[in-house]
Motif scaffolding. Structure first.
Motif, PDB file in Angstrom:
ATOM      1  N   LYS A  25      71.207   5.433 165.857  1.00  0.00           N
ATOM      2  CA  LYS A  25      71.038   6.689 165.113  1.00  0.00           C
ATOM      3  C   LYS A  25      71.711   6.584 163.748  1.00  0.00           C
ATOM      4  O   LYS A  25      71.176   7.079 162.751  1.00  0.00           O
ATOM      5  CB  LYS A  25      71.600   7.861 165.907  1.00  0.00           C
ATOM      6  CG  LYS A  25      71.165   9.196 165.375  1.00  0.00           C
ATOM      7  CD  LYS A  25      71.389  10.280 166.395  1.00  0.00           C
ATOM      8  CE  LYS A  25      70.220  11.232 166.341  1.00  0.00           C
ATOM      9  NZ  LYS A  25      70.144  12.093 167.493  1.00  0.00           N
ATOM     10  N   GLN A  76      69.424   4.769 161.545  1.00  0.00           N
ATOM     11  CA  GLN A  76      68.237   5.554 161.212  1.00  0.00           C
ATOM     12  C   GLN A  76      68.525   6.514 160.057  1.00  0.00           C
ATOM     13  O   GLN A  76      67.660   6.758 159.227  1.00  0.00           O
ATOM     14  CB  GLN A  76      67.780   6.337 162.441  1.00  0.00           C
ATOM     15  CG  GLN A  76      66.539   7.162 162.209  1.00  0.00           C
ATOM     16  CD  GLN A  76      66.091   7.895 163.463  1.00  0.00           C
ATOM     17  OE1 GLN A  76      66.677   7.755 164.532  1.00  0.00           O
ATOM     18  NE2 GLN A  76      65.047   8.673 163.325  1.00  0.00           N
ATOM     19  N   TYR A  77      69.738   7.036 159.991  1.00  0.00           N
ATOM     20  CA  TYR A  77      70.061   8.062 159.009  1.00  0.00           C
ATOM     21  C   TYR A  77      71.001   7.599 157.902  1.00  0.00           C
ATOM     22  O   TYR A  77      71.248   8.356 156.964  1.00  0.00           O
ATOM     23  CB  TYR A  77      70.632   9.299 159.709  1.00  0.00           C
ATOM     24  CG  TYR A  77      69.568  10.013 160.516  1.00  0.00           C
ATOM     25  CD1 TYR A  77      68.698  10.894 159.901  1.00  0.00           C
ATOM     26  CD2 TYR A  77      69.396   9.759 161.870  1.00  0.00           C
ATOM     27  CE1 TYR A  77      67.691  11.527 160.619  1.00  0.00           C
ATOM     28  CE2 TYR A  77      68.397  10.389 162.598  1.00  0.00           C
ATOM     29  CZ  TYR A  77      67.551  11.273 161.967  1.00  0.00           C
ATOM     30  OH  TYR A  77      66.553  11.893 162.674  1.00  0.00           O
ATOM     31  N   ASN A  89      73.272  14.971 154.484  1.00  0.00           N
ATOM     32  CA  ASN A  89      72.814  13.962 155.432  1.00  0.00           C
ATOM     33  C   ASN A  89      72.747  14.594 156.821  1.00  0.00           C
ATOM     34  O   ASN A  89      73.742  15.110 157.330  1.00  0.00           O
ATOM     35  CB  ASN A  89      73.746  12.750 155.461  1.00  0.00           C
ATOM     36  CG  ASN A  89      73.221  11.689 156.390  1.00  0.00           C
ATOM     37  OD1 ASN A  89      73.392  11.783 157.600  1.00  0.00           O
ATOM     38  ND2 ASN A  89      72.562  10.699 155.837  1.00  0.00           N
ATOM     39  N   PRO A  90      71.565  14.585 157.434  1.00  0.00           N
ATOM     40  CA  PRO A  90      71.404  15.298 158.704  1.00  0.00           C
ATOM     41  C   PRO A  90      72.284  14.783 159.835  1.00  0.00           C
ATOM     42  O   PRO A  90      72.736  15.569 160.678  1.00  0.00           O
ATOM     43  CB  PRO A  90      69.924  15.124 159.032  1.00  0.00           C
ATOM     44  CG  PRO A  90      69.390  14.104 158.103  1.00  0.00           C
ATOM     45  CD  PRO A  90      70.337  13.971 156.968  1.00  0.00           C
ATOM     46  N   LEU A  91      72.566  13.489 159.882  1.00  0.00           N
ATOM     47  CA  LEU A  91      73.404  12.961 160.959  1.00  0.00           C
ATOM     48  C   LEU A  91      74.817  13.525 160.870  1.00  0.00           C
ATOM     49  O   LEU A  91      75.394  13.934 161.882  1.00  0.00           O
ATOM     50  CB  LEU A  91      73.449  11.431 160.926  1.00  0.00           C
ATOM     51  CG  LEU A  91      74.374  10.790 161.961  1.00  0.00           C
ATOM     52  CD1 LEU A  91      73.918  11.114 163.387  1.00  0.00           C
ATOM     53  CD2 LEU A  91      74.450   9.288 161.759  1.00  0.00           C
ATOM     54  N   ALA A 112      71.368  20.360 159.853  1.00  0.00           N
ATOM     55  CA  ALA A 112      70.732  19.164 160.420  1.00  0.00           C
ATOM     56  C   ALA A 112      69.244  19.400 160.651  1.00  0.00           C
ATOM     57  O   ALA A 112      68.406  18.565 160.290  1.00  0.00           O
ATOM     58  CB  ALA A 112      71.426  18.765 161.727  1.00  0.00           C
ATOM     59  N   ALA A 156      66.294  17.434 158.555  1.00  0.00           N
ATOM     60  CA  ALA A 156      65.557  16.356 159.233  1.00  0.00           C
ATOM     61  C   ALA A 156      64.511  16.837 160.231  1.00  0.00           C
ATOM     62  O   ALA A 156      63.792  16.013 160.790  1.00  0.00           O
ATOM     63  CB  ALA A 156      66.541  15.428 159.934  1.00  0.00           C
ATOM     64  N   ILE A 183      66.018  14.771 164.520  1.00  0.00           N
ATOM     65  CA  ILE A 183      67.461  14.494 164.497  1.00  0.00           C
ATOM     66  C   ILE A 183      68.107  14.837 165.842  1.00  0.00           C
ATOM     67  O   ILE A 183      69.127  14.279 166.212  1.00  0.00           O
ATOM     68  CB  ILE A 183      68.165  15.260 163.342  1.00  0.00           C
ATOM     69  CG1 ILE A 183      69.636  14.833 163.190  1.00  0.00           C
ATOM     70  CG2 ILE A 183      68.113  16.760 163.547  1.00  0.00           C
ATOM     71  CD1 ILE A 183      69.852  13.472 162.656  1.00  0.00           C
ATOM     72  N   TRP A 217      65.926  14.209 152.132  1.00  0.00           N
ATOM     73  CA  TRP A 217      67.351  13.910 152.196  1.00  0.00           C
ATOM     74  C   TRP A 217      67.616  12.422 151.924  1.00  0.00           C
ATOM     75  O   TRP A 217      68.727  11.926 152.130  1.00  0.00           O
ATOM     76  CB  TRP A 217      67.933  14.325 153.540  1.00  0.00           C
ATOM     77  CG  TRP A 217      67.216  13.768 154.720  1.00  0.00           C
ATOM     78  CD1 TRP A 217      66.152  14.315 155.369  1.00  0.00           C
ATOM     79  CD2 TRP A 217      67.465  12.518 155.384  1.00  0.00           C
ATOM     80  NE1 TRP A 217      65.726  13.485 156.382  1.00  0.00           N
ATOM     81  CE2 TRP A 217      66.513  12.373 156.415  1.00  0.00           C
ATOM     82  CE3 TRP A 217      68.404  11.489 155.204  1.00  0.00           C
ATOM     83  CZ2 TRP A 217      66.483  11.261 157.262  1.00  0.00           C
ATOM     84  CZ3 TRP A 217      68.360  10.392 156.037  1.00  0.00           C
ATOM     85  CH2 TRP A 217      67.417  10.288 157.049  1.00  0.00           C
ATOM     86  N   LYS A 245      71.048   9.076 152.349  1.00  0.00           N
ATOM     87  CA  LYS A 245      70.990   7.996 153.323  1.00  0.00           C
ATOM     88  C   LYS A 245      71.881   6.853 152.886  1.00  0.00           C
ATOM     89  O   LYS A 245      72.446   6.121 153.581  1.00  0.00           O
ATOM     90  CB  LYS A 245      69.556   7.525 153.485  1.00  0.00           C
ATOM     91  CG  LYS A 245      69.310   6.822 154.755  1.00  0.00           C
ATOM     92  CD  LYS A 245      67.830   6.634 155.005  1.00  0.00           C
ATOM     93  CE  LYS A 245      67.695   5.884 156.305  1.00  0.00           C
ATOM     94  NZ  LYS A 245      66.432   5.371 156.585  1.00  0.00           N
TER      95      LYS A 245
END
Length: 189
Positions: free
Chosen positions: A29, A32-33, A118-120, A145, A149, A153, A185, A189
């Motif tokens: 994950k 990925q982000y 950043n969504p994470l 989040a 995303a 997410i 976003w 990243k």
């Protein structure tokens, strides 16, 4: 207020329940982000190995990751290279429920340039706020989040999280949450 109204009016009270967790750091994950900075590509295998090595206790893993962080140049410590290592430390702490340390490291990571949004990071901060029962901040972070995303997410996360955030947000005007792809976003990243 933009794409959609932020909060739904609701008299429902959210009940606090435990998060389902695999109790493993999720490096897939992260990748990925969060982009892997080219300048530390040769350290990624070591970072991943330390992050996921359950034969080591949490403190040892964090200390070994800190050694990698400390080996970076001063410029790298302040840029995406440093952020990449700090996020792995935060993920180790999160997966082991070292809540205060996870908060400290995810919040530190947010201070790096082009990281807010950043969504994470917003997902993890939402989960941590859930664990300490700070519902307002939890809703804020989980909403960020989802807005950034979309539903992906929340894949492999406790399904209660997405339902909680959907219960307070209105759906986008032009589609359902399932169809919603999030905001751009990529810079974060």
């Amino acid at each position: 207020m933009g794409l959609f109204d932020f909060l739904k009016k609701s008299d429902k009270k959210q009940e606090t329940v435990q998060l389902q967790s695999k109790k493993e750091a999720n490096i897939a994950k992260i990748k990925q982000y969060i982009d892997i900075p080219e300048s530390i590509a040769n350290k990624v295998a070591d970072i991943d190995k330390i992050t996921t090595n359950k034969d080591l206790d949490v403190e040892t893993r964090v200390n070994q990751l800190m050694k990698i962080y400390e080996s970076l140049t001063d410029d790298q410590k302040r840029t995406r290279e440093g952020r990449y290592v700090i996020l792995h430390i935060a993920e180790v702490c999160f997966s082991e429920r070292w809540i205060e340390d996870a908060f400290d490291n995810f919040n530190f990571a947010l201070q790096f340039k082009d990281t807010i949004g950043n969504p994470l990071l917003h997902l993890r901060l939402g989960q941590l706020n859930y664990l300490v029962q700070n519902k307002d901040k939890m809703h804020d972070e989980l909403s960020r989040a989802l807005i950034m995303a979309g539903e992906p997410i929340f894949k492999d996360e406790d399904p209660k999280l997405i339902e909680m955030v959907k219960s307070i947000l209105k759906e986008p005007e032009d589609c359902s949450w399932t169809e919603y792809e999030g905001q751009d976003w990529a810079i974060t990243k």
